[in-house]
Scaffold this motif. Structure first.
Motif, PDB file in Angstrom:
ATOM      1  N   ARG A 175       0.826  -1.205   0.000  1.00 53.59           N
ATOM      2  CA  ARG A 175       0.000   0.000   0.000  1.00 53.59           C
ATOM      3  C   ARG A 175       0.864   1.259   0.000  1.00 53.59           C
ATOM      4  O   ARG A 175       0.530   2.261  -0.644  1.00 53.59           O
ATOM      5  CB  ARG A 175      -0.923   0.006   1.220  1.00 53.59           C
ATOM      6  N   ALA A 176       1.971   1.216   0.731  1.00 54.26           N
ATOM      7  CA  ALA A 176       2.857   2.379   0.804  1.00 54.26           C
ATOM      8  C   ALA A 176       3.554   2.645  -0.519  1.00 54.26           C
ATOM      9  O   ALA A 176       4.039   3.761  -0.747  1.00 54.26           O
ATOM     10  CB  ALA A 176       3.894   2.171   1.907  1.00 54.26           C
ATOM     11  N   GLN A 177       3.613   1.653  -1.382  1.00 54.19           N
ATOM     12  CA  GLN A 177       4.319   1.822  -2.655  1.00 54.19           C
ATOM     13  C   GLN A 177       3.481   2.511  -3.727  1.00 54.19           C
ATOM     14  O   GLN A 177       4.037   2.999  -4.710  1.00 54.19           O
ATOM     15  CB  GLN A 177       4.788   0.458  -3.174  1.00 54.19           C
ATOM     16  N   TRP A 178       2.156   2.547  -3.573  1.00 47.37           N
ATOM     17  CA  TRP A 178       1.353   3.223  -4.581  1.00 47.37           C
ATOM     18  C   TRP A 178       1.706   4.711  -4.585  1.00 47.37           C
ATOM     19  O   TRP A 178       1.761   5.338  -3.539  1.00 47.37           O
ATOM     20  CB  TRP A 178      -0.137   3.042  -4.309  1.00 47.37           C
ATOM     21  N   PRO A 179       1.960   5.296  -5.747  1.00 51.57           N
ATOM     22  CA  PRO A 179       2.450   6.680  -5.819  1.00 51.57           C
ATOM     23  C   PRO A 179       1.399   7.712  -5.454  1.00 51.57           C
ATOM     24  O   PRO A 179       0.198   7.464  -5.541  1.00 51.57           O
ATOM     25  CB  PRO A 179       2.864   6.822  -7.293  1.00 51.57           C
ATOM     26  N   LEU A 180       1.881   8.863  -5.044  1.00 46.85           N
ATOM     27  CA  LEU A 180       1.005   9.995  -4.771  1.00 46.85           C
ATOM     28  C   LEU A 180       0.565  10.632  -6.088  1.00 46.85           C
ATOM     29  O   LEU A 180       1.317  10.631  -7.066  1.00 46.85           O
ATOM     30  CB  LEU A 180       1.733  11.036  -3.916  1.00 46.85           C
ATOM     31  N   PRO A 181      -0.643  11.177  -6.149  1.00 42.63           N
ATOM     32  CA  PRO A 181      -1.102  11.812  -7.392  1.00 42.63           C
ATOM     33  C   PRO A 181      -0.243  13.017  -7.738  1.00 42.63           C
ATOM     34  O   PRO A 181       0.112  13.812  -6.874  1.00 42.63           O
ATOM     35  CB  PRO A 181      -2.548  12.222  -7.061  1.00 42.63           C
ATOM     36  N   GLY A 182       0.078  13.124  -9.015  1.00 40.99           N
ATOM     37  CA  GLY A 182       0.862  14.259  -9.471  1.00 40.99           C
ATOM     38  C   GLY A 182       2.331  14.191  -9.123  1.00 40.99           C
ATOM     39  O   GLY A 182       3.095  15.111  -9.463  1.00 40.99           O
ATOM     40  N   ALA A 183       2.748  13.128  -8.443  1.00 38.92           N
ATOM     41  CA  ALA A 183       4.162  13.020  -8.079  1.00 38.92           C
ATOM     42  C   ALA A 183       4.990  12.761  -9.334  1.00 38.92           C
ATOM     43  O   ALA A 183       4.554  12.041 -10.231  1.00 38.92           O
ATOM     44  CB  ALA A 183       4.366  11.877  -7.079  1.00 38.92           C
ATOM     45  N   PRO A 184       6.172  13.367  -9.418  1.00 41.33           N
ATOM     46  CA  PRO A 184       7.017  13.106 -10.587  1.00 41.33           C
ATOM     47  C   PRO A 184       7.469  11.653 -10.608  1.00 41.33           C
ATOM     48  O   PRO A 184       7.473  10.969  -9.575  1.00 41.33           O
ATOM     49  CB  PRO A 184       8.209  14.045 -10.365  1.00 41.33           C
ATOM     50  N   ARG A 185       7.792  11.181 -11.776  1.00 48.11           N
ATOM     51  CA  ARG A 185       8.277   9.812 -11.907  1.00 48.11           C
ATOM     52  C   ARG A 185       9.507   9.616 -11.016  1.00 48.11           C
ATOM     53  O   ARG A 185      10.376  10.487 -10.937  1.00 48.11           O
ATOM     54  CB  ARG A 185       8.647   9.527 -13.366  1.00 48.11           C
ATOM     55  N   VAL A 186       9.541   8.489 -10.327  1.00 47.01           N
ATOM     56  CA  VAL A 186      10.651   8.206  -9.423  1.00 47.01           C
ATOM     57  C   VAL A 186      11.959   8.170 -10.214  1.00 47.01           C
ATOM     58  O   VAL A 186      12.065   7.490 -11.235  1.00 47.01           O
ATOM     59  CB  VAL A 186      10.435   6.865  -8.699  1.00 47.01           C
ATOM     60  N   ARG A 187      12.939   8.902  -9.743  1.00 43.99           N
ATOM     61  CA  ARG A 187      14.232   8.936 -10.417  1.00 43.99           C
ATOM     62  C   ARG A 187      15.068   7.722 -10.045  1.00 43.99           C
ATOM     63  O   ARG A 187      14.927   7.165  -8.961  1.00 43.99           O
ATOM     64  CB  ARG A 187      14.990  10.208 -10.034  1.00 43.99           C
ATOM     65  N   ARG A 188      15.932   7.337 -10.954  1.00 46.69           N
ATOM     66  CA  ARG A 188      16.825   6.210 -10.670  1.00 46.69           C
ATOM     67  C   ARG A 188      17.686   6.507  -9.453  1.00 46.69           C
ATOM     68  O   ARG A 188      17.931   5.616  -8.630  1.00 46.69           O
ATOM     69  CB  ARG A 188      17.720   5.921 -11.886  1.00 46.69           C
ATOM     70  N   ALA A 189      18.106   7.764  -9.288  1.00 49.51           N
ATOM     71  CA  ALA A 189      18.942   8.131  -8.142  1.00 49.51           C
ATOM     72  C   ALA A 189      18.203   7.900  -6.831  1.00 49.51           C
ATOM     73  O   ALA A 189      18.811   7.511  -5.828  1.00 49.51           O
ATOM     74  CB  ALA A 189      19.373   9.588  -8.255  1.00 49.51           C
ATOM     75  N   ASP A 190      16.871   8.131  -6.827  1.00 49.27           N
ATOM     76  CA  ASP A 190      16.082   7.897  -5.615  1.00 49.27           C
ATOM     77  C   ASP A 190      16.037   6.410  -5.284  1.00 49.27           C
ATOM     78  O   ASP A 190      16.130   6.019  -4.112  1.00 49.27           O
ATOM     79  CB  ASP A 190      14.660   8.436  -5.800  1.00 49.27           C
ATOM     80  N   LEU A 191      15.874   5.590  -6.314  1.00 52.35           N
ATOM     81  CA  LEU A 191      15.847   4.149  -6.094  1.00 52.35           C
ATOM     82  C   LEU A 191      17.200   3.659  -5.578  1.00 52.35           C
ATOM     83  O   LEU A 191      17.268   2.817  -4.676  1.00 52.35           O
ATOM     84  CB  LEU A 191      15.489   3.425  -7.395  1.00 52.35           C
ATOM     85  N   VAL A 192      18.275   4.179  -6.169  1.00 51.97           N
ATOM     86  CA  VAL A 192      19.614   3.773  -5.749  1.00 51.97           C
ATOM     87  C   VAL A 192      19.848   4.134  -4.278  1.00 51.97           C
ATOM     88  O   VAL A 192      20.372   3.329  -3.500  1.00 51.97           O
ATOM     89  CB  VAL A 192      20.683   4.419  -6.651  1.00 51.97           C
ATOM     90  N   ALA A 193      19.441   5.341  -3.900  1.00 52.72           N
ATOM     91  CA  ALA A 193      19.623   5.772  -2.509  1.00 52.72           C
ATOM     92  C   ALA A 193      18.817   4.899  -1.562  1.00 52.72           C
ATOM     93  O   ALA A 193      19.281   4.534  -0.471  1.00 52.72           O
ATOM     94  CB  ALA A 193      19.214   7.239  -2.368  1.00 52.72           C
ATOM     95  N   ASP A 194      17.598   4.547  -1.967  1.00 57.86           N
ATOM     96  CA  ASP A 194      16.749   3.695  -1.140  1.00 57.86           C
ATOM     97  C   ASP A 194      17.380   2.309  -0.995  1.00 57.86           C
ATOM     98  O   ASP A 194      17.384   1.726   0.097  1.00 57.86           O
ATOM     99  CB  ASP A 194      15.370   3.577  -1.775  1.00 57.86           C
ATOM    100  N   ALA A 195      17.921   1.774  -2.084  1.00 60.47           N
ATOM    101  CA  ALA A 195      18.556   0.453  -2.045  1.00 60.47           C
ATOM    102  C   ALA A 195      19.790   0.459  -1.151  1.00 60.47           C
ATOM    103  O   ALA A 195      20.070  -0.536  -0.458  1.00 60.47           O
ATOM    104  CB  ALA A 195      18.922   0.016  -3.461  1.00 60.47           C
ATOM    105  N   GLU A 196      20.528   1.542  -1.161  1.00 63.29           N
ATOM    106  CA  GLU A 196      21.729   1.620  -0.323  1.00 63.29           C
ATOM    107  C   GLU A 196      21.379   1.535   1.163  1.00 63.29           C
ATOM    108  O   GLU A 196      22.181   1.051   1.969  1.00 63.29           O
ATOM    109  CB  GLU A 196      22.481   2.923  -0.618  1.00 63.29           C
ATOM    110  N   GLU A 197      20.181   1.974   1.508  1.00 64.21           N
ATOM    111  CA  GLU A 197      19.750   1.888   2.901  1.00 64.21           C
ATOM    112  C   GLU A 197      19.562   0.443   3.341  1.00 64.21           C
ATOM    113  O   GLU A 197      19.696   0.121   4.520  1.00 64.21           O
ATOM    114  CB  GLU A 197      18.459   2.687   3.101  1.00 64.21           C
ATOM    115  N   HIS A 198      19.252  -0.448   2.407  1.00 63.05           N
ATOM    116  CA  HIS A 198      19.137  -1.866   2.757  1.00 63.05           C
ATOM    117  C   HIS A 198      20.486  -2.422   3.192  1.00 63.05           C
ATOM    118  O   HIS A 198      20.576  -3.143   4.198  1.00 63.05           O
ATOM    119  CB  HIS A 198      18.613  -2.662   1.558  1.00 63.05           C
ATOM    120  N   ALA A 199      21.515  -2.098   2.453  1.00 65.14           N
ATOM    121  CA  ALA A 199      22.855  -2.567   2.812  1.00 65.14           C
ATOM    122  C   ALA A 199      23.282  -1.981   4.153  1.00 65.14           C
ATOM    123  O   ALA A 199      23.877  -2.677   4.993  1.00 65.14           O
ATOM    124  CB  ALA A 199      23.852  -2.196   1.723  1.00 65.14           C
ATOM    125  N   ALA A 200      22.980  -0.702   4.366  1.00 62.62           N
ATOM    126  CA  ALA A 200      23.335  -0.060   5.635  1.00 62.62           C
ATOM    127  C   ALA A 200      22.587  -0.694   6.797  1.00 62.62           C
ATOM    128  O   ALA A 200      23.142  -0.869   7.902  1.00 62.62           O
ATOM    129  CB  ALA A 200      23.033   1.436   5.559  1.00 62.62           C
TER     130      ALA A 200
END
Length: 226
Positions: A175-200
């Motif tokens: 449910r948390a993954q469904w995007p907000l209305p009008g939100a810009p397309r998720v950037r690759r840099a945002d995904l990369v930063a989020d993934a790095e938090e998994h390793a941390a």
């Protein structure tokens, strides 16, 4: 225009032109395609989509589309409109924040307990799951990243041995993954930063650093890509 990738369940899209779907697990393929289209913003919040119209795009009857949409309604992504179709629900920033809070209430205590009790080598076994999120992020694959992200959290929580917890947490996560209305397309840099938090997070869990674990999890939920 929705892309024709229904056969790729990791990066499926609703096809712009009619193309026959393999009959095996049609409902599952359609569901994956619709989820991917929602994550990419190709199905627009507030818009109404009919089962027959989407069925024509897939080259299938409206039945598997309706079944898939009913599952998405259970997941809080759409609402059923009798005799009209399905409206993509509009999520607000407040709802996103509330979901992050509830997820933290569930997952933080579990991860803190695991940080205290699990053997250090336990976390090495989860490195491939974290790497999978990094690989999906590197390609900018929003739908693939969403799948890998849930798989990582599912693997961590699964160590607690409580399958009811895992199922509830995964539902909230989706449910948390469904995007907000009008939100810009998720950037690759945002995904990369989020993934790095998994390793941390794995580093903190392995070290038994409780303060870092709690801080990372809460920040991870608040800043999840939208």
């Amino acid at each position: 225009m929705l892309e024709d990738r229904v056969h790729d369940t990791a990066r499926a899209r609703v096809p712009a032109q009619t193309r026959k779907v393999v009959r095996h697990s049609v409902r599952g393929q359609v569901l994956d395609a619709l989820r991917a289209a929602l994550l990419d913003g190709e199905l627009v919040p507030g818009e109404v989509y009919s089962g027959p119209a989407l069925g024509e795009r897939f080259g299938v009857s409206a039945t598997p589309v309706r079944e898939a949409m009913q599952q998405l309604a259970l997941e809080g992504a759409v609402e059923c409109l009798p005799n009209r179709g399905f409206r993509v629900l509009t999520r607000t920033p407040r709802e996103r924040a509330e979901l992050a809070e509830v997820r933290a209430l569930l997952e933080v205590p579990v991860m803190l307990r695991l940080a205290r009790t699990a053997l250090p080598e336990t976390w090495s076994d989860l490195r491939p799951a974290a790497a999978a999120t990094a690989e999906a992020a590197a390609t900018g694959d929003t739908a693939g990243y969403a799948d890998a992200d849930r798989a990582f959290h599912r693997a961590v929580l699964g160590l607690a041995g409580n399958q009811q917890l895992v199922q509830v947490a995964e539902e909230l996560h989706r449910r948390a993954q469904w995007p907000l209305p009008g939100a810009p397309r998720v950037r690759r840099a945002d995904l990369v930063a989020d993934a790095e938090e998994h390793a941390a997070l794995l580093d903190a869990l392995e070290a038994g650093d409780l303060a870092a674990v709690e801080s990372l999890v809460r920040a991870h939920f608040r800043g999840a890509p939208a």
